[in-house]
Design an enzyme around this catalytic site. Sequence first.
Site: not given
Ligand code: CP
Length: 360
Positions: A92-93, A121, A142, A175
């Site tokens: 999703r993110t 590397k 992420r 998050h």
């Molecule tokens: N809610 C969320 O962060 O979903 P993903 O891990 O799929 O990005």
Amino acid sequence: MEKFAEQTLQEFEGWEEFFNKPVDEKVQNFVRHNRIYDIIYAQQFDRSFLDYLCSLADSIRLLAKTKVGQSKLRHLLPHKRAMLYFVQPSTRTFLSFQNACHILGLTTSEIRGTSTSSEVKGESPEDTIRTFASYVDLIISRHPEAGFAEKTAWVLNQTEHPVPVLNGGSGPDQHPTQALLDIYTLEREFRTIGGLDGKKIAMVGDLKRGRTVRSLSYLMKNYQDVEVVYVAPEVFKMKDDIKEFLSKHDIPFKETEDFESIMPEVDAIYMTRIQNEYGSDPTSEAETYPQFHLKTSHLSMIQTHCAILHPLPRRYEIDIRIDKDPRAAYWRQERCGMWIRAALISYIFGVDGEIMNELS
Ligand code: CP
């Protein structure tokens, strides 16, 4: 994929001193020209910013309903490029940020694992991020490590060529853009009953290792008369730092392991899954804690306006038959993520005024 060298460790002068400061003192480091520049922590957002971003997201989704509106949006940032550096799994993110970029005309590049970057590397993550800044105007990350986005944004801000960093999830820590979409969803779900002010929100599941509930808890300070109920088994109770934050801001909260007992009294139920990926042996965590699942039999126990949220992905926490209930907001919630992230990117690049003017 073969790994050729251990990751290079780099020490940055001043980082430790910065890292150990309270967040309140650090947020200014991520502001430029009186606007938020890097999105690192949920504590960066105040009520006026949240209200503005929600209304900006509403404007974008309204414009995107027509071909003409979509074309106007696409012509806002075609000269900008974004890097999606997602080295921890995401559906999703990643997709909502990527599509948010495309809605506004940005082109995107992506790395989805350290095994396909020069980190294999031995290149350090800091040099990796600095390399992105040589090519793009925005980095969205992420990462499995807590504090990763904070450190890379801080490092980039010491260079001659910084670009904004958006934290798309950093370990079990924060998050912040998920918290934005959660607020946007809650405000929309409660649109006819006065919005989020005055509401009681239950957060359920693995609260100890769930970064979404941590970031959302921070945002509660921006709303009047809200109450929080943490529902978790003993092993996954919310950590003390968040509870101390709520107490400091006079936000009433309680903790319970009796999920059913609080169902009739809450206005929203925010479900989360057990975050096995942070266990020492994720596959050994077979327990799914069924007493913290939402079942069809519970639908008659919750209020008629109660919004059911989940950051997703889900496992067994919500019976799929609940998806059809109008109170199930989680599929609307994930779509809200794309609109609020488009709003955020438009704000970061200062084209938000053009969007708002389009509809004024
Ligand atoms: N809610 C969320 O962060 O979903 P993903 O891990 O799929 O990005």
